[in-house]
Design an enzyme around this catalytic site. Structure first.
Site, PDB file in Angstrom:
ATOM      1  CG  ASP A 165      -6.955   4.077   7.467  1.00 13.28           C
ATOM      2  OD1 ASP A 165      -6.205   3.117   7.756  1.00 13.28           O
ATOM      3  OD2 ASP A 165      -7.391   4.875   8.313  1.00 13.28           O
ATOM      4  N   GLY A 167      -6.088  -3.334   7.865  1.00 11.77           N
ATOM      5  CA  GLY A 167      -6.040  -4.174   9.064  1.00 11.77           C
ATOM      6  C   GLY A 167      -7.424  -4.627   9.481  1.00 11.77           C
ATOM      7  CG  HIS A 198      -0.896  -4.325   5.350  1.00  8.71           C
ATOM      8  ND1 HIS A 198      -1.565  -3.130   5.418  1.00  8.71           N
ATOM      9  CD2 HIS A 198      -0.427  -4.572   6.605  1.00  8.71           C
ATOM     10  CE1 HIS A 198      -1.502  -2.673   6.673  1.00  8.71           C
ATOM     11  NE2 HIS A 198      -0.822  -3.534   7.404  1.00  8.71           N
ATOM     12  CB  THR A 257       7.124   9.812   8.736  1.00  7.84           C
ATOM     13  OG1 THR A 257       6.017  10.693   8.972  1.00  7.84           O
ATOM     14  CG2 THR A 257       7.805  10.215   7.443  1.00  7.84           C
ATOM     15  CD  GLU A 258       3.838  10.476  11.453  1.00  5.03           C
ATOM     16  OE1 GLU A 258       4.800  11.261  11.502  1.00  5.03           O
ATOM     17  OE2 GLU A 258       3.091  10.389  10.465  1.00  5.03           O
ATOM     18  CG  LEU A 272      -2.766   8.249 -13.013  1.00  8.06           C
ATOM     19  CD1 LEU A 272      -3.984   9.145 -12.855  1.00  8.06           C
ATOM     20  CD2 LEU A 272      -3.003   6.922 -12.287  1.00  8.06           C
ATOM     21  NE  ARG A 303      -7.859   8.082   7.275  1.00  7.67           N
ATOM     22  CZ  ARG A 303      -6.845   8.350   8.072  1.00  7.67           C
ATOM     23  NH1 ARG A 303      -6.411   9.572   8.186  1.00  7.67           N
ATOM     24  NH2 ARG A 303      -6.273   7.384   8.771  1.00  7.67           N
TER      25      ARG A 303
HETATM   26  C1  IPE Z   1      -2.551   6.803   7.476  1.00 11.93           C
HETATM   27  O1  IPE Z   1      -3.214   5.738   8.046  1.00 11.93           O
HETATM   28  C2  IPE Z   1      -1.312   6.322   6.792  1.00 11.93           C
HETATM   29  C3  IPE Z   1      -1.525   5.507   5.591  1.00 11.93           C
HETATM   30  C4  IPE Z   1      -2.670   5.214   5.048  1.00 11.93           C
HETATM   31  C5  IPE Z   1      -0.324   5.010   4.966  1.00 11.93           C
HETATM   32  P1  IPE Z   1      -2.991   5.306   9.568  1.00 11.93           P
HETATM   33  O2  IPE Z   1      -3.894   4.159   9.801  1.00 11.93           O
HETATM   34  O3  IPE Z   1      -1.550   5.125   9.822  1.00 11.93           O
HETATM   35  O4  IPE Z   1      -3.482   6.612  10.324  1.00 11.93           O
HETATM   36  P2  IPE Z   1      -4.042   6.810  11.809  1.00 11.93           P
HETATM   37  O5  IPE Z   1      -3.014   6.233  12.733  1.00 11.93           O
HETATM   38  O6  IPE Z   1      -5.333   6.062  11.886  1.00 11.93           O
HETATM   39  O7  IPE Z   1      -4.232   8.280  11.946  1.00 11.93           O
HETATM   40  C1  IPE Z   2      -3.760   1.339   5.846  1.00 12.91           C
HETATM   41  O1  IPE Z   2      -4.380   0.336   6.568  1.00 12.91           O
HETATM   42  C2  IPE Z   2      -2.406   0.946   5.348  1.00 12.91           C
HETATM   43  C3  IPE Z   2      -1.281   1.453   6.166  1.00 12.91           C
HETATM   44  C4  IPE Z   2      -1.362   2.376   7.064  1.00 12.91           C
HETATM   45  C5  IPE Z   2       0.017   0.853   5.929  1.00 12.91           C
HETATM   46  P1  IPE Z   2      -4.183   0.178   8.136  1.00 12.91           P
HETATM   47  O2  IPE Z   2      -3.052  -0.768   8.359  1.00 12.91           O
HETATM   48  O3  IPE Z   2      -4.041   1.486   8.791  1.00 12.91           O
HETATM   49  O4  IPE Z   2      -5.538  -0.527   8.562  1.00 12.91           O
HETATM   50  P2  IPE Z   2      -6.404  -0.205   9.828  1.00 12.91           P
HETATM   51  O5  IPE Z   2      -6.654   1.275   9.834  1.00 12.91           O
HETATM   52  O6  IPE Z   2      -5.634  -0.634  11.025  1.00 12.91           O
HETATM   53  O7  IPE Z   2      -7.661  -0.988   9.627  1.00 12.91           O
HETATM   54 MG    MG Z   3      -5.309   2.808   9.594  1.00 16.05          MG
END
Ligand code: IPE
Ligand code: IPE
Ligand code: MG
Length: 240
Positions: free
Chosen positions: A15, A18, A32, A61-62, A126, A183
């Site tokens: 995570d 962004g 990304h 999925t969300e 792995l 995480r």
């Molecule tokens: C979880 O991260 C999903 C992935 C890392 C692919 P999100 O950024 O989507 O999760 P929330 O919305 O902060 O819970």
């Molecule tokens: C994790 O990074 C990757 C995906 C969920 C695809 P994010 O895109 O959630 O990045 P933040 O959490 O918005 O910084």
């Molecule tokens: Mg995120």
């Protein structure tokens, strides 16, 4: 590092892509891209340390609810990435597996996923379990449907349904429970990742954003894990 206490199965919620980009005044997709290129580094280090399975959460999925431009970038990024590294992956020790739904992603990516699973199926290093269009609740429901079919066809009997058997109906069948869940980015939640498989996982949260998560950060997580007292509901001999 205590090499006798290396987790067998590590799962990572990667995570913060962004926010990593935003901090640099760049669009989210830049994060990304950077994040995708970080996966190999961590997989290599995990493999060198003797980790058996690395599950990575790449698209949930969300995540379809994100802006269209970001979603379409995330759907084409793996195609560009895998095409570029296809030969390298073929020669690599990694055995690639995908968890998640296959029915909502484009055909090109579906074909590539299948091909990658096939060409790496006899690799002995792995196991890289890439969770894409993955959600734990969705996985469990799909598992229940498959189980129901086998019950209806008398392939199995209700009395035979145990946690171990149900495990084989999941996308992660035979990968084993998660030992260490990491995480990145400071969020401390599970976001629908491997709910069944993390029943007794040790949790590790770090503020480091995924594109900055390197070998040293993975070592820190493993060192933290190696100091934990895993009891699985019981007591160690010296605690009795
Ligand atoms: C979880 O991260 C999903 C992935 C890392 C692919 P999100 O950024 O989507 O999760 P929330 O919305 O902060 O819970
Ligand atoms: C994790 O990074 C990757 C995906 C969920 C695809 P994010 O895109 O959630 O990045 P933040 O959490 O918005 O910084
Ligand atoms: Mg995120």
């Amino acid at each position: 590092m205590d090499l006798t206490k290396i987790p067998s199965h590590i799962a990572i919620i990667l995570d913060g892509n962004g926010r990593w980009a935003k901090k640099r005044g760049r669009p989210r997709i830049y994060g990304h891209r950077k994040g995708a290129f970080n996966i190999e580094k961590i997989a290599k280090h995990a493999n060198d340390l003797g980790v058996k399975v690395l599950s990575i959460y790449c698209f949930s999925t969300e995540n379809w609810t994100r802006p269209e431009g970001e979603v379409s970038y995330l759907m084409t990024l793996p195609i560009r990435y895998f095409n570029r590294y296809f030969n390298k992956i073929k020669e690599s020790p990694y055995k690639i597996r995908f968890s998640g739904r296959r029915d909502r992603i484009n055909q090109k990516l579906q074909d590539l996923m299948q091909e990658l699973e096939e060409v790496t199926s006899n690799h002995e290093g792995l196991i890289l379990n890439i969770c894409f269009d993955y959600g734990s609740r969705d996985e469990i429901i799909r598992g229940i449907k498959k189980l129901y079919t086998d019950l209806s066809n008398n392939k199995i009997k209700a009395v035979d349904v145990t946690p171990e058997l149900f495990d084989t109906y999941l996308d992660t069948a035979y990968l084993g429970d998660v030992d260490l869940l990491i995480r990145t980015s400071g969020e401390e939640r599970i976001s629908n990742f491997l709910l069944w498989q993390i029943a007794y996982a040790e949790l590790y949260f770090t503020d480091v954003l995924w594109p900055d998560f390197d070998e040293i950060e993975l070592d820190k997580a493993i060192i933290s894990y190696s100091k934990r007292n895993r009891r699985f509901g019981g007591l160690k001999e010296q605690e009795k």
